[in-house]
Scaffold this active site. Structure first.
Site, PDB file in Angstrom:
ATOM      1  N   ASN A   9      -3.595   6.675 -10.462  1.00  0.00           N
ATOM      2  CA  ASN A   9      -2.082   7.120 -10.233  1.00  0.00           C
ATOM      3  C   ASN A   9      -1.509   7.351 -11.513  1.00  0.00           C
ATOM      4  OD1 ASN A   9       0.495   7.279  -9.642  1.00  0.00           O
ATOM      5  ND2 ASN A   9       0.972   5.087  -9.165  1.00  0.00           N
ATOM      6  N   TRP A  10      -1.287   8.871 -11.804  1.00  0.00           N
ATOM      7  CA  TRP A  10      -0.850   9.115 -12.982  1.00  0.00           C
ATOM      8  C   TRP A  10       0.367   9.182 -13.220  1.00  0.00           C
ATOM      9  CZ3 TRP A  10      -4.597  14.164 -14.190  1.00  0.00           C
ATOM     10  CH2 TRP A  10      -5.566  13.741 -14.375  1.00  0.00           C
ATOM     11  N   LYS A  11       1.232   8.762 -12.261  1.00  0.00           N
ATOM     12  CA  LYS A  11       2.936   8.751 -12.411  1.00  0.00           C
ATOM     13  C   LYS A  11       3.060  10.046 -13.169  1.00  0.00           C
ATOM     14  CE  LYS A  11       2.117   3.786 -12.306  1.00  0.00           C
ATOM     15  NZ  LYS A  11       2.827   2.451 -12.713  1.00  0.00           N
ATOM     16  N   HIS A  95       5.329   3.501  -3.351  1.00  0.00           N
ATOM     17  CA  HIS A  95       4.924   2.819  -4.599  1.00  0.00           C
ATOM     18  C   HIS A  95       6.183   1.993  -5.010  1.00  0.00           C
ATOM     19  CE1 HIS A  95       4.278   2.118  -8.884  1.00  0.00           C
ATOM     20  NE2 HIS A  95       3.024   2.310  -8.374  1.00  0.00           N
ATOM     21  N   GLU A  97       7.617   1.741  -7.733  1.00  0.00           N
ATOM     22  CA  GLU A  97       8.512   2.666  -8.364  1.00  0.00           C
ATOM     23  C   GLU A  97       9.668   3.540  -7.646  1.00  0.00           C
ATOM     24  OE1 GLU A  97       5.886   4.217 -10.941  1.00  0.00           O
ATOM     25  OE2 GLU A  97       5.327   2.030 -12.033  1.00  0.00           O
ATOM     26  N   GLU A 165       0.104  -4.172  -4.584  1.00  0.00           N
ATOM     27  CA  GLU A 165       0.428  -4.270  -5.805  1.00  0.00           C
ATOM     28  C   GLU A 165       1.507  -5.274  -6.448  1.00  0.00           C
ATOM     29  OE1 GLU A 165      -0.943  -0.404  -8.015  1.00  0.00           O
ATOM     30  OE2 GLU A 165       1.085  -0.092  -7.191  1.00  0.00           O
ATOM     31  N   GLY A 171       1.947  -2.376 -14.883  1.00  0.00           N
ATOM     32  CA  GLY A 171       2.072  -1.912 -16.258  1.00  0.00           C
ATOM     33  C   GLY A 171       2.479  -3.040 -16.956  1.00  0.00           C
ATOM     34  N   SER A 208      -2.211  -3.501 -13.416  1.00  0.00           N
ATOM     35  CA  SER A 208      -2.965  -3.791 -14.806  1.00  0.00           C
ATOM     36  C   SER A 208      -4.440  -3.991 -14.699  1.00  0.00           C
ATOM     37  CB  SER A 208      -2.462  -5.104 -15.460  1.00  0.00           C
ATOM     38  OG  SER A 208      -1.071  -4.828 -15.882  1.00  0.00           O
ATOM     39  N   GLY A 230      -2.316   3.013 -15.845  1.00  0.00           N
ATOM     40  CA  GLY A 230      -2.418   3.293 -17.116  1.00  0.00           C
ATOM     41  C   GLY A 230      -3.859   3.544 -17.557  1.00  0.00           C
TER      42      GLY A 230
HETATM   43  P1  PGA Z   1      -0.956   0.030 -13.737  1.00  0.00           P
HETATM   44  O1  PGA Z   1      -0.271   0.693 -12.664  1.00  0.00           O
HETATM   45  O2  PGA Z   1      -2.386  -0.065 -13.462  1.00  0.00           O
HETATM   46  O3  PGA Z   1      -0.356   0.620 -15.073  1.00  0.00           O
HETATM   47  O4  PGA Z   1      -0.416  -1.564 -13.824  1.00  0.00           O
HETATM   48  C1  PGA Z   1      -0.635   0.577 -11.202  1.00  0.00           C
HETATM   49  C2  PGA Z   1       0.334   1.199 -10.429  1.00  0.00           C
HETATM   50  O5  PGA Z   1       1.583   1.238 -10.659  1.00  0.00           O
HETATM   51  O6  PGA Z   1      -0.146   1.858  -9.505  1.00  0.00           O
END
Ligand code: PGA
Length: 243
Positions: A9-11, A95, A97, A165, A171, A208, A230
Site C-alpha cells: 500500500n503505497w498510500k 483502509h 485512513e 490492521e 505506521g 508495521s 512503509g
Molecule cells: P505500515 O502501513 O506498514 O506503514 O504500518 C500499513 C497500512 O497502512 O496498510
C-alpha cells in the site's frame, strides 16, 4: 494450503517516475520461480504507468479506493470501471485512513464492495481497532461490525480479501504481538464462517510489517499474507517480505 498474498500500500507516495525506478529495481529481486502472489496498491495517478511496467509479469496492481458509483456528477472521485479498464485486479476498501480522515462509514464501504465485485474485481477490505478499543476489550466487536456490514453487501461466492490492521500498529513501528495477531485472525476467520463466508477467504495482517518481523508473523497459521505500507516503498525491503 492457501497461497500467500503480499500487498503493498503505497498510500500518497511515488509518482510515475519513481514507480518506474522502483519496478526496475524490484523485479530483478524476485526469483523467477517465486510462487508468491503480489499486489501493488498505487496512487490512482500511477495506475496507467504501473499497468505498463507490470504487463510482462504475474504481479497484480490495484487502486487504494474508489467511489460507490461508476460514473456521474461526482467531481474528483475515481470510478472502479476506469480502474478496471486500466487493468487493475484489486481495489483496497475501508483502509483506516479512509475511515478516520475521510469519515467513510461501514455502509459506504459495503456499497463499494458490491460494486467492485460486480465488475469482476476483487475488493480487499481493511478492518481493525484503535488502541482505546483494544484496551477496552472491544477488538472482536469492532472487527465484527466492520466485517458483517461488508459481508451482507457482497457476493460471498465471489473472491474478496480481508486485511486485519490494528490502527495502533499502522505506521507506528509497533507491531501486534504474534499472540494478538493469531487470536484476532482466528476470531475473524470464525466470524467469516459464521456469516456464511468461506474458510478459504484470505486474511492478511497489516501494521508495521517489515523484513525483521515478517517471517515470524507469516509463521502464524491464520496469517495468509500481509498488507504493507512503509516497508513496501523500498524495493529491497518489500522483496524480502515477499520471499
Ligand atoms: P505500515 O502501513 O506498514 O506503514 O504500518 C500499513 C497500512 O497502512 O496498510
Amino acid at each position: 494450503m492457501k497461497q500467500k498474498l503480499f500487498a503493498a500500500n503505497w498510500k500518497l507516495n511515488k509518482g510515475p517516475k519513481e514507480t518506474k525506478s522502483f519496478f526496475e529495481e524490484f523485479l530483478p529481486l524476485l526469483p523467477q520461480e517465486s510462487q508468491a502472489q503480489i499486489v501493488f496498491f498505487v496512487p490512482a495517478t500511477n495506475l496507467e504507468s504501473t499497468a505498463q511496467l507490470l504487463s510482462q509479469t504475474k504481479i497484480h496492481f490495484g487502486a487504494q479506493n474508489c467511489y460507490s458509483q461508476l460514473n456521474g456528477a461526482f467531481t474528483g472521485e475515481i470510478s472502479a470501471q476506469i480502474i478496471k479498464e486500466i487493468g487493475a485486479r484489486y481495489i483496497l476498501l475501508g483502509h483506516s485512513e479512509r475511515r478516520q480522515i475521510f469519515k467513510e462509514s461501514d455502509e459506504f464501504i459495503a456499497l463499494k464492495g458490491k460494486l467492485v465485485q460486480s465488475l469482476g474485481l476483487i475488493p480487499m477490505l481493511c478492518i481493525g481497532e484503535t488502541l482505546e478499543e483494544r484496551d477496552a476489550g472491544k477488538t472482536e466487536k469492532i472487527c465484527e461490525a466492520q466485517l458483517v456490514s461488508f459481508m451482507k453487501s457482497i457476493d460471498l461466492k465471489k473472491d474478496w480479501v480481508v486485511a486485519y490492521e490494528p490502527i495502533w500498529a499502522i505506521g507506528t513501528g509497533r507491531t501486534a504481538t504474534t499472540q494478538q495477531v493469531s487470536e484476532t485472525h482466528a476470531q475473524i476467520k470464525k466470524l467469516i464462517q459464521r456469516e456464511g463466508g468461506s474458510s478459504q477467504t484470505l486474511i492478511l495482517y497489516g501494521g508495521s510489517v517489515k523484513p525483521e518481523n515478517s517471517k515470524e508473523l507469516l509463521a502464524i497459521a491464520e496469517v495468509d499474507g500481509f498488507l504493507v505500507g512503509g516497508a513496501s516503498l523500498d524495493p529491497h525491503s518489500f522483496s524480502k517480505i515477499c520471499l
